[in-house]
Design an enzyme around this catalytic site. Structure first.
Site, mmCIF file in Angstrom:
data_model
loop_
_atom_site.group_PDB
_atom_site.id
_atom_site.type_symbol
_atom_site.label_atom_id
_atom_site.label_comp_id
_atom_site.label_asym_id
_atom_site.label_seq_id
_atom_site.Cartn_x
_atom_site.Cartn_y
_atom_site.Cartn_z
ATOM 1 N N ARG A 164 37.453 60.882 -45.114
ATOM 2 C CA ARG A 164 36.972 62.073 -45.815
ATOM 3 C C ARG A 164 35.462 61.953 -45.957
ATOM 4 O O ARG A 164 34.961 61.016 -46.582
ATOM 5 C CB ARG A 164 37.641 62.159 -47.194
ATOM 6 C CG ARG A 164 37.222 63.349 -48.059
ATOM 7 C CD ARG A 164 37.902 63.251 -49.420
ATOM 8 N NE ARG A 164 37.610 64.398 -50.277
ATOM 9 C CZ ARG A 164 36.526 64.511 -51.051
ATOM 10 N NH1 ARG A 164 35.612 63.547 -51.064
ATOM 11 N NH2 ARG A 164 36.352 65.581 -51.807
ATOM 12 N N LYS A 223 29.200 57.116 -51.134
ATOM 13 C CA LYS A 223 29.508 56.552 -52.449
ATOM 14 C C LYS A 223 28.556 55.431 -52.856
ATOM 15 O O LYS A 223 27.790 54.895 -52.058
ATOM 16 C CB LYS A 223 30.974 56.104 -52.498
ATOM 17 C CG LYS A 223 31.906 57.307 -52.559
ATOM 18 C CD LYS A 223 33.345 56.948 -52.831
ATOM 19 C CE LYS A 223 34.173 58.224 -53.034
ATOM 20 N NZ LYS A 223 35.610 57.956 -53.216
#
Length: 302
Positions: free
Chosen positions: A265, A225
């Site tokens: 995740r 991210k």
């Protein structure tokens, strides 16, 4: 209860003795990190099986990009992308999560073999989602979400990001419980990168104990991210491409596992699978040492 024993169990899923690893299969042409690489059904199924071989405990299949500004696909297209992949992986015995904001897609994915619904809107995008999950009796990931992001809109204004995210998640969890989803089937996710700036993401990671205070297992989805790109940026401030953030992702996975996260995740599984196992081994050693009195130190020695 030590922080290492508090990650919790999720009814309806295997009981892993350490932080679980959720591998990601994006069946989309426009994912921020790997868009288009696994768009073909057979390629996506093979990729999911590869992730399991590399150490993934479960695989999260999604057919719609949730990056800021992404255009929503219609229901028929999402079903076309997701269902054959879920069916193919389920036939191989893979534990599957479906990543969707649509109740119809979740319902058909469950029928095809998925066992967990991972909705980044926490059931807010589709009013039919939570009742469907309650009726199906399956585990449900409730993520912190403040709505669809348009363009570069972040809507990440917080006076105290940890308190506000925890409070908003608590309210959402209460609504999900009232709708009939069992408490032991709820997972919470702080929603890193969703309506949050990089400093917000880092602050939330530093205070995962506050999220655990909600009383439900915590899923951490930090893989590749933007905030990791900011941390890794070069002298000129340019962040590395998403696919060059996997080592940093593994570092976050180790930290999250150490803090007691139920699962992480990730897109690249092998390094994270190693990271959570090392974190588990260290935690076990600490627990063993706490139970065994250490040698007495003679007076005057250190």
């Amino acid at each position: 209860m030590s922080k290492h024993s508090g990650r919790g169990r999720v009814a309806g899923l295997p009981a892993w003795d350490r932080c679980a690893v959720m591998g990601v299969v994006n069946v989309t042409p426009d994912s921020f990190s790997d868009g288009g690489r696994w768009f073909d059904t057979s390629t996506a199924v093979k990729h999911g099986l590869d992730l399991v071989a590399q150490g993934a405990d479960l695989v999260d299949v999604g057919g719609e990009s949730t990056r800021p500004g992404a255009t929503r696909v219609d229901e028929a297209e999402e079903l076309r992308r997701v269902i054959p992949v879920v069916r193919g992986l389920a036939s191989e015995g893979v534990t599957i999560s479906v990543d969707t904001m649509r109740a119809s897609v979740a319902e058909q994915a469950l029928a095809a073999g998925a066992v967990l619904v991972n909705d980044v809107s926490g059931g807010l995008a589709d009013p039919a989602m939570v009742p469907m999950v309650a009726d199906a009796g399956v585990p449900f990931v409730v993520m912190h979400w403040r709505g669809f992001l348009r363009g570069d809109t972040v809507r990440g204004v917080y006076d105290d990001v940890v308190t506000e995210v925890v409070d908003e998640l608590r309210a959402r969890v209460e609504a999900v419980l009232e709708a009939g989803v069992a408490a032991d089937r709820i997972v919470v996710d702080p929603g890193l990168g969703f309506s949050k700036e990089s400093e917000h993401d880092l602050t939330l990671l530093a205070h995962l104990d506050r999220l655990q205070g909600l009383g439900h297992p915590v899923l951490v989805a930090a893989s590749r991210k933007r905030f990791l790109g900011r941390v890794l940026a070069g002298p000129d401030g340019t962040p590395p491409p998403a696919r060059e953030r996997d080592a940093a992702t593994a570092a976050v996975s180790a930290l999250a596992a150490h803090a007691g996260a139920w699962a992480v995740r990730v897109h690249e599984v092998r390094a994270t699978a190693d990271a959570v196992r090392v974190a588990h081994a260290v935690a076990q050693r600490r627990t063993a040492d706490e139970r065994t009195p250490g040698p007495h130190c003679p007076e005057g020695t250190r």
